[in-house]
Scaffold this motif. Structure first.
Motif, mmCIF file in Angstrom:
data_model
loop_
_atom_site.group_PDB
_atom_site.id
_atom_site.type_symbol
_atom_site.label_atom_id
_atom_site.label_comp_id
_atom_site.label_asym_id
_atom_site.label_seq_id
_atom_site.Cartn_x
_atom_site.Cartn_y
_atom_site.Cartn_z
ATOM 1 N N MET A 101 0.804 -1.210 0.000
ATOM 2 C CA MET A 101 0.000 0.000 0.000
ATOM 3 C C MET A 101 0.848 1.275 0.000
ATOM 4 O O MET A 101 0.314 2.374 -0.078
ATOM 5 C CB MET A 101 -0.937 0.009 1.211
ATOM 6 N N PHE A 137 -8.051 1.130 -6.366
ATOM 7 C CA PHE A 137 -7.318 -0.039 -5.875
ATOM 8 C C PHE A 137 -7.984 -0.646 -4.629
ATOM 9 O O PHE A 137 -7.691 -1.780 -4.254
ATOM 10 C CB PHE A 137 -5.867 0.341 -5.551
ATOM 11 N N LEU A 138 -8.857 0.108 -3.981
ATOM 12 C CA LEU A 138 -9.546 -0.398 -2.790
ATOM 13 C C LEU A 138 -10.734 -1.242 -3.224
ATOM 14 O O LEU A 138 -11.843 -0.746 -3.396
ATOM 15 C CB LEU A 138 -10.026 0.760 -1.911
ATOM 16 N N ARG A 139 -10.513 -2.511 -3.392
ATOM 17 C CA ARG A 139 -11.584 -3.391 -3.867
ATOM 18 C C ARG A 139 -12.278 -4.121 -2.722
ATOM 19 O O ARG A 139 -13.477 -4.349 -2.772
ATOM 20 C CB ARG A 139 -11.028 -4.391 -4.877
ATOM 21 N N ASP A 165 -8.105 -4.561 1.569
ATOM 22 C CA ASP A 165 -7.329 -3.453 0.991
ATOM 23 C C ASP A 165 -7.456 -2.211 1.874
ATOM 24 O O ASP A 165 -6.466 -1.510 2.130
ATOM 25 C CB ASP A 165 -7.823 -3.113 -0.413
ATOM 26 N N SER A 191 -5.477 -2.579 5.070
ATOM 27 C CA SER A 191 -4.051 -2.410 4.802
ATOM 28 C C SER A 191 -3.692 -0.935 4.641
ATOM 29 O O SER A 191 -2.652 -0.479 5.124
ATOM 30 C CB SER A 191 -3.673 -3.187 3.541
#
Length: 423
Positions: free
Chosen positions: A1, A85-87, A91, A94
């Motif tokens: 991340m 990117f945050l699926r 995620d 993190s």
């Protein structure tokens, strides 16, 4: 991340950066801030672009002005492509860990997550953070789908959250934003535009029309068609158009099925009922059930539907016959909803009362009409209220220039002063 940390820094309040805050909506922020300092998760729900994001940022900014260190605030908006990117909730977990490692905030961490329904399994992380006794978090989340949020919240956070429905600008917010007096002409202007906060930043009719059209397309496509794998997207949109153009009218699902069949469109009661429910879930349209005043119970069958904002009517479908009285009734409904009332369409024998509004131990019967132009109109609007044999409040709301004297205990209220009456 680590590679995504710059996106987080871009949208947060760190290093004296203040994101766009919008018009202050103090009535909402005051309500929400009453719960600050509790472990309850603060949940903001409502239609896309109704102002949830601005409110989350306003609350965060208020915390900073009251002494919270900016680096103790973690804010993301899942609608921004920088956060694609945050699926999943893993995620997000993190990313929060990366934030804590890099900034090492001391004390309570305030977490704001906008449009959280776009993160798979979000409820697992929110549940975990809300119960974490090794660190102190206070959580604010928002979403644009009532069923999905309420389902997961009820399952994972039962009794540990408080929900706020965010509606487009009220008349008082509109006049504050536009620096107008609260008078009849201002209300007519309000009625003929719309009340989504970003609408007022656009320079002309064409840009506003394009903006409203884009919102409608986004909600139907992303929140319904893609999420539910809709097989007939055109039917879905046509149902929405039908509801907007029949707002304030009693309609049943059978009415709508027959309407489409008469226009050569085959559909079923089940399909239409399902699609209609999906539209309601996005807050674009609100259903109001009928209520038997004598029997004190709801009635199945026909209901009324109201648009969450008149901008859809005013900018997208202005050519259909739709009187000012219907628009006024729609706005009166929204004002009652904004004030926290449970709302029904009243029936008494063969008479209809526009609204039966209940909140705690208060009940108000409301008739809405454009103008009390003559004795016949006055009789038509007052007679249903006079037929009710109880002592609850009864009011007639209109756009007249002056208020008429009370009649048999029934108050006449000028619509731009309605908020003062209903509280």
């Amino acid at each position: 991340m680590e590679e995504y940390f710059s996106a987080l820094a871009k949208y947060n309040f760190w290093d004296s950066h203040v994101p766009q805050l919008g018009f202050p909506r103090k009535e909402y922020t005051d309500k929400i801030e009453n719960y600050i300092g509790t472990k309850l998760v603060k949940v903001l729900v409502g239609q896309r672009r109704a102002g949830k994001s601005y409110l989350l940022r306003q609350i965060a900014n208020n915390l900073i002005t009251q002494g919270t260190h900016p680096e103790n605030i973690f804010y993301i908006n899942k609608e921004f492509t920088d956060f694609d990117f945050l699926r999943t909730y893993k995620d997000l977990s993190s990313l929060i860990s990366t934030y804590k490692r890099k900034l090492q905030p001391k004390g309570k961490i305030w977490i704001f997550i906008d449009e959280i329904q776009n993160i798979e399994g979000w409820e697992h992380l929110i549940n975990s953070l809300s119960q974490d006794y090794t660190e102190t978090y206070e959580l604010f989340i928002s979403g644009s789908n009532s069923k999905m949020l309420s389902g997961e919240l009820a399952t994972f956070l039962s009794g540990r959250y408080v929900q706020f429905e965010i509606l487009p600008f009220s008349f008082s917010e509109y006049t504050g934003m536009m620096k107008k007096e609260q008078v009849k002409q201002s209300y007519l202007d309000y009625m003929e535009t719309g009340a989504l906060p970003e609408l007022f930043e656009l320079p002309n009719e064409e840009s506003r029309r394009n903006y409203i059209s884009a919102i409608k397309d986004t909600v139907l496509l992303r929140d319904i068609i893609q999420r539910h794998s809709i097989k007939d997207p055109k039917l879905l949109e046509d149902i929405f158009v039908y509801l907007v153009n029949n707002a304030s009218n009693l309609v049943s699902i059978n009415n709508i099925v027959n309407y489409f069949k008469s226009n050569g469109r085959k559909t079923t009661y089940e399909t239409l009922s399902t699609y209609l429910g999906y539209i309601e879930d996005t807050f674009l349209i609100h259903r109001v059930d009928r209520y038997d005043i004598r029997g004190k119970d709801t009635i199945v069958g026909a209901s009324k539907y109201y648009a969450n904002d008149l901008c859809f009517k005013n900018y997208l479908y202005p050519g259909f016959g739709y009187g000012l009285g219907y628009k006024l009734e729609n706005l009166v409904y929204l004002e009652l909803r904004r004030a926290g009332y449970d709302i029904y369409v009243g029936t008494l024998r063969n008479k209809e009362i526009d609204f039966v509004a209940k909140k705690a131990d208060r009940l108000i019967y409301v008739q809405s009409t454009y103008i009390l132009i003559d004795e016949q109109t006055i009789e038509r609007e007052y007679a249903p209220l006079e037929a009710i044999n109880d002592h609850y409040e009864k009011i007639v709301v209109s756009l007249d220039d002056i208020a008429l004297p009370s009649r048999n205990g029934i108050k006449h209220v000028l619509v731009w002063k309605l908020k003062d009456i209903i509280g």
